[in-house]
Design an enzyme around this catalytic site. Structure first.
Site, PDB file in Angstrom:
ATOM      1  N   GLY A 129     -33.428-104.968 -10.204  1.00 16.27           N
ATOM      2  CA  GLY A 129     -32.548-105.664 -11.135  1.00 16.27           C
ATOM      3  C   GLY A 129     -31.777-106.726 -10.383  1.00 16.27           C
ATOM      4  O   GLY A 129     -31.934-106.888  -9.171  1.00 16.27           O
ATOM      5  N   HIS A 163     -19.078 -98.897  -0.326  1.00 14.96           N
ATOM      6  CA  HIS A 163     -20.202 -98.036  -0.714  1.00 14.96           C
ATOM      7  C   HIS A 163     -20.001 -96.629  -0.164  1.00 14.96           C
ATOM      8  O   HIS A 163     -20.204 -95.645  -0.869  1.00 14.96           O
ATOM      9  CB  HIS A 163     -21.522 -98.616  -0.200  1.00 14.96           C
ATOM     10  CG  HIS A 163     -22.212 -99.513  -1.168  1.00 14.96           C
ATOM     11  ND1 HIS A 163     -23.279 -99.103  -1.926  1.00 14.96           N
ATOM     12  CD2 HIS A 163     -22.001-100.810  -1.502  1.00 14.96           C
ATOM     13  CE1 HIS A 163     -23.692-100.093  -2.683  1.00 14.96           C
ATOM     14  NE2 HIS A 163     -22.931-101.151  -2.440  1.00 14.96           N
ATOM     15  N   LYS A 168     -27.871-100.972 -10.255  1.00 14.88           N
ATOM     16  CA  LYS A 168     -28.986-100.342  -9.526  1.00 14.88           C
ATOM     17  C   LYS A 168     -28.517 -99.220  -8.603  1.00 14.88           C
ATOM     18  O   LYS A 168     -29.048 -98.114  -8.653  1.00 14.88           O
ATOM     19  CB  LYS A 168     -29.737-101.373  -8.672  1.00 14.88           C
ATOM     20  CG  LYS A 168     -30.284-102.547  -9.398  1.00 14.88           C
ATOM     21  CD  LYS A 168     -30.943-103.539  -8.448  1.00 14.88           C
ATOM     22  CE  LYS A 168     -30.061-104.066  -7.362  1.00 14.88           C
ATOM     23  NZ  LYS A 168     -29.056-105.037  -7.757  1.00 14.88           N
TER      24      LYS A 168
END
Length: 176
Positions: free
Chosen positions: A9, A50, A15
């Site tokens: 994507g 993240h 994603k």
């Protein structure tokens, strides 16, 4: 869970969030194979964000170039899934490092069916925009398209994320 899943994507399409949910679902723990190198402060901040989003159920591996070895090393009989995030950064590392990205991509596609534990791979769909103005950008766009096709063919399942909504593309009957 399917043995190999590719999620593609655009930027910020959801994603990674989808991939993280899929990877944790089977056992409640997973191995995160990161391909990014923190070459500047902005990238370091992205990596830290993240990592902060993920909890202690994640074991982290860093594999900026030798992804096949990381998959082999992390394959396990407990069935803990591996999440590779992302193939386009991996491709960037290979191209800028002067590696044979075609051979590396072929080796990855060949390695995926041999994995015991599931693998979820994230990649970016970069070819949907305008033709880039410089040679390196055009080479990267073409290489990413080739790599994505090769890995998608090797994977059991393919998902496309659009604006936070995933659409399952494969398995399905090919149009041509």
């Amino acid at each position: 869970m399917e043995k190999s899943i590719l999620i593609t994507g655009g930027a910020r399409s959801g994603k990674s969030r989808l991939a993280e949910r899929m990877a944790l679902k089977p056992t409640g723990r997973a191995i995160y194979i990161a391909t990014a190198d923190a070459l500047d402060a902005e990238m370091q901040a992205r990596i830290e964000a993240h990592q902060a989003r993920r909890g202690p159920e994640w074991h982290n591996l860093h594999a900026p170039r030798d992804l096949v070895a990381a998959l082999q090393h992390s394959d396990n009989d407990r069935g803990d899934p591996r999440l590779v995030d992302c193939l386009t950064l991996w491709l960037t590392n290979l191209m800028l490092g002067g590696d044979d990205w075609r051979a590396a991509g072929a080796a990855l596609a060949e390695a995926l069916p041999r994995q015991t534990a599931p693998v979820v791979l994230v990649t970016n769909e970069v070819g949907a925009g305008i033709v880039p103005e410089n040679r390196l950008a055009r080479e990267f766009r073409d290489a990413a398209g080739w790599l994505n096709q090769s890995v998608a063919e090797a994977c059991d399942t393919l998902w496309l994320c659009v604006s936070g909504y995933p659409v399952r593309i494969k398995p399905s009957e090919p149009v041509i």
